[in-house]
Design a protein around this motif. Structure first.
Motif, PDB file in Angstrom:
ATOM      1  N   ASN A  34       0.828  -1.200   0.000  1.00  0.00           N
ATOM      2  CA  ASN A  34       0.000   0.000   0.000  1.00  0.00           C
ATOM      3  C   ASN A  34       0.858   1.245   0.000  1.00  0.00           C
ATOM      4  O   ASN A  34       2.047   1.196   0.326  1.00  0.00           O
ATOM      5  N   ARG A  35       0.240   2.338  -0.368  1.00  0.00           N
ATOM      6  CA  ARG A  35       0.910   3.632  -0.372  1.00  0.00           C
ATOM      7  C   ARG A  35      -0.155   4.697  -0.167  1.00  0.00           C
ATOM      8  O   ARG A  35      -1.196   4.657  -0.808  1.00  0.00           O
ATOM      9  N   SER A  36       0.097   5.645   0.713  1.00  0.00           N
ATOM     10  CA  SER A  36      -0.840   6.741   0.950  1.00  0.00           C
ATOM     11  C   SER A  36      -0.184   8.051   0.565  1.00  0.00           C
ATOM     12  O   SER A  36       1.024   8.232   0.763  1.00  0.00           O
ATOM     13  N   ASP A  37      -0.989   8.957   0.022  1.00  0.00           N
ATOM     14  CA  ASP A  37      -0.517  10.317  -0.219  1.00  0.00           C
ATOM     15  C   ASP A  37      -1.566  11.274   0.325  1.00  0.00           C
ATOM     16  O   ASP A  37      -2.462  10.856   1.062  1.00  0.00           O
ATOM     17  N   SER A  38      -1.498  12.526  -0.040  1.00  0.00           N
ATOM     18  CA  SER A  38      -2.393  13.516   0.560  1.00  0.00           C
ATOM     19  C   SER A  38      -3.846  13.393   0.103  1.00  0.00           C
ATOM     20  O   SER A  38      -4.731  13.993   0.718  1.00  0.00           O
ATOM     21  N   MET A  39      -4.103  12.610  -0.959  1.00  0.00           N
ATOM     22  CA  MET A  39      -5.479  12.487  -1.435  1.00  0.00           C
ATOM     23  C   MET A  39      -6.016  11.062  -1.461  1.00  0.00           C
ATOM     24  O   MET A  39      -7.214  10.864  -1.279  1.00  0.00           O
ATOM     25  N   TYR A  40      -5.172  10.094  -1.730  1.00  0.00           N
ATOM     26  CA  TYR A  40      -5.625   8.716  -1.894  1.00  0.00           C
ATOM     27  C   TYR A  40      -4.702   7.738  -1.192  1.00  0.00           C
ATOM     28  O   TYR A  40      -3.545   8.038  -0.938  1.00  0.00           O
ATOM     29  N   THR A  41      -5.231   6.567  -0.964  1.00  0.00           N
ATOM     30  CA  THR A  41      -4.437   5.416  -0.566  1.00  0.00           C
ATOM     31  C   THR A  41      -4.585   4.389  -1.670  1.00  0.00           C
ATOM     32  O   THR A  41      -5.690   4.183  -2.185  1.00  0.00           O
ATOM     33  N   MET A  42      -3.492   3.763  -2.045  1.00  0.00           N
ATOM     34  CA  MET A  42      -3.524   2.674  -3.010  1.00  0.00           C
ATOM     35  C   MET A  42      -3.174   1.395  -2.272  1.00  0.00           C
ATOM     36  O   MET A  42      -2.296   1.394  -1.409  1.00  0.00           O
TER      37      MET A  42
END
Length: 107
Positions: A34-42
Motif C-alpha cells: 500500500n501507499r498513501s498520499d495527501s489524497m488517496y491510498t492505493m
C-alpha cells in the motif's frame, strides 16, 4: 488488482488527520502492499482481502465521524506483477524511451 480509494470524514472540523489516522494504521498493518498520499491510498491484492481492509478502514473513520464519504477506483490488470510499482515502472520506462538523447535500454 490495484485499488485507489479515499475516505473523507464529513461533518467534522477542517483538520481530518485525527479521523484518518486509525484507518491508515489498519491499512498499513494489513500486510498488503500500500501507499498513501495527501489524497488517496492505493492498496494491492485480491478483491476479498482489499475490500475487507477498506471496510475496516471505513469503520474506523465512522467510529469518530458522523458521516464518511468513500471513493473507490479499481484497476484489474491480469498478468501485471506488483501493479503498485509495476505501473509506475512502465510509465517511467516510456518517459525515458521518449526523451531525446536518453540512452537506449540496450546500451
Amino acid at each position: 488488482m490495484l485499488v485507489a480509494f479515499s475516505l473523507t470524514p464529513m461533518g467534522v472540523e477542517a483538520g481530518v488527520a485525527e479521523y484518518i489516522a486509525d484507518a491508515v494504521k489498519i491499512i498499513r498493518e494489513s500486510g498488503l502492499p500500500n501507499r498513501s498520499d495527501s489524497m488517496y491510498t492505493m492498496i494491492e491484492g485480491e478483491w476479498e482481502e482489499v475490500m475487507d481492509v477498506i471496510k475496516r478502514a471505513k469503520d474506523a473513520v465512522a467510529a469518530k465521524a458522523p458521516r464518511v464519504q468513500l471513493v473507490i477506483q479499481a484497476d484489474f490488470w491480469p498478468g501485471m506483477p506488483n501493479p503498485l510499482d509495476g505501473k509506475i515502472g512502465l510509465l517511467e520506462q516510456r518517459i525515458a524511451d521518449a526523451t531525446p538523447g536518453s540512452p537506449s535500454p540496450t546500451t
